[in-house]
Design a protein around this motif. Structure first.
Motif, short mmCIF file in Angstrom:
data_model
loop_
_atom_site.label_atom_id
_atom_site.label_comp_id
_atom_site.label_asym_id
_atom_site.label_seq_id
_atom_site.Cartn_x
_atom_site.Cartn_y
_atom_site.Cartn_z
N ARG A 1 -8.28 53.17 17.76
CA ARG A 1 -9.14 52.10 18.30
C ARG A 1 -10.28 52.72 19.11
O ARG A 1 -10.08 53.74 19.78
N PRO A 2 -11.46 52.13 19.06
CA PRO A 2 -12.58 52.65 19.86
C PRO A 2 -12.25 52.59 21.36
O PRO A 2 -11.67 51.60 21.84
N LEU A 3 -12.62 53.63 22.07
CA LEU A 3 -12.31 53.71 23.51
C LEU A 3 -13.43 53.14 24.36
O LEU A 3 -14.60 53.11 23.96
N GLY B 1 -12.42 54.21 12.75
CA GLY B 1 -12.26 52.99 13.54
C GLY B 1 -13.55 52.49 14.16
O GLY B 1 -13.61 51.33 14.61
N ILE B 2 -14.59 53.33 14.16
CA ILE B 2 -15.89 52.91 14.71
C ILE B 2 -16.64 52.18 13.60
O ILE B 2 -17.33 52.78 12.78
N LYS B 3 -16.50 50.86 13.56
CA LYS B 3 -17.13 50.06 12.51
C LYS B 3 -17.55 48.72 13.09
O LYS B 3 -17.14 48.33 14.18
N VAL B 4 -18.39 48.06 12.32
CA VAL B 4 -18.94 46.78 12.77
C VAL B 4 -17.81 45.77 12.98
O VAL B 4 -16.93 45.61 12.13
N GLY B 5 -17.81 45.09 14.13
CA GLY B 5 -16.81 44.07 14.43
C GLY B 5 -15.65 44.59 15.26
O GLY B 5 -14.84 43.78 15.76
N LEU C 1 -18.67 47.03 19.61
CA LEU C 1 -19.41 48.27 19.39
C LEU C 1 -20.88 47.96 19.12
O LEU C 1 -21.22 46.99 18.45
N ASP C 2 -21.76 48.82 19.61
CA ASP C 2 -23.18 48.71 19.30
C ASP C 2 -23.45 49.25 17.90
O ASP C 2 -22.73 50.12 17.39
N LYS C 3 -24.52 48.76 17.27
CA LYS C 3 -24.88 49.19 15.92
C LYS C 3 -25.17 50.67 15.87
O LYS C 3 -24.79 51.37 14.92
N GLN C 4 -25.86 51.16 16.90
CA GLN C 4 -26.20 52.58 16.90
C GLN C 4 -24.98 53.47 17.01
O GLN C 4 -24.94 54.56 16.46
#
Length: 230
Positions: free
Chosen positions: A32-34, A73-77, A91-94
């Motif tokens: 999961r994104p931290l 795991g770093i993906k849109v949504g 998460l930001d798009k960049q």
């Protein structure tokens, strides 16, 4: 505190964090994104435990967030989480684009490493494989031909030819040339001249065209009077 065991490797530190914060860190599957700034939270929560230093925590966090599991795991949504698993925003798009780029670069490095290892294995196999000695190439002999034998020449070929050839009687001073064929008779012995030699012959027939004789070797021929001798 001083008696706690020390974690020596970065992987051991990550394993400790997955046990200490299971809602945030995972050992298997998609990570999961931290939360942004989670490093300071770690320092505040675990510094001193297991004799962990800031340097060890930073290295473990860098290795964890650069792994393929985390980048997937770093993906849109997707949402970020803190140490206790609480959501901390989307998460930001960049950030998604940066993670995707890192993932592609990681795949390219892994592919290059695999190809390099395979090339080394092939080369090692070629170097260790025993080489068979090359056999000399022999040209096949032409069909139907036998090896050529060298024939030795006779020591005195001229002498042998002279000894084997039949000797012709040479013209003697006592022989007289025939000037008139009327003096000849059938059955008469006579000599036939050929150059400087003379051969024995017998008269078979006398005619105006010449005298037909038979040589000692059985050959019959017609000769002129100037080639005959008594």
């Amino acid at each position: 505190m001083e008696n706690q065991p020390k974690l020596n490797s970065t992987k051991q530190v990550i394993a400790f964090l997955t046990e200490r914060f299971p809602q945030c860190f995972t050992a298997e599957g998609e990570a999961r994104p931290l939360k942004i700034g989670i490093f300071q939270d770690l320092v505040d929560r675990v510094q001193g435990e297991m004799n962990l230093s800031k340097t060890q925590l930073r290295s473990a966090l860098r290795l964890y967030t650069s792994s393929s599991r985390y980048l997937y795991g770093i993906k849109v949504g997707a949402t970020r989480v803190d140490l206790d698993g609480n959501t901390c925003g989307l998460l930001d798009k960049q950030h998604v684009e940066h993670a995707s780029k890192q993932l592609e670069e990681a795949k390219a490095r892994m592919q290059a490493q695999r190809e390099q290892q395979q090339a080394k294995k092939r080369k090692a196999g070629e170097d260790t494989a025993p080489r068979r000695p090359r056999k000399p190439i022999r040209k096949p002999a032409a069909k139907g031909k036998q090896p050529r034998k060298v024939r030795s020449k006779p020591e005195c070929p001229q002498a042998e030819r002279n000894s084997s050839a039949p000797r012709e009687e040479t013209q003697t001073s006592s022989s007289k040339p025939v000037t008139d064929t009327s003096a000849l008779q059938v059955g008469q012995s006579i000599k036939v001249t050929a150059g400087k030699s003379a051969m024995d012959a017998t008269i078979l027939e006398i005619s105006k065209d010449g005298v037909r004789v038979q040589l000692a070797n059985g050959l019959a021929m017609i000769v002129r009077a100037e080639h005959l001798q008594f």
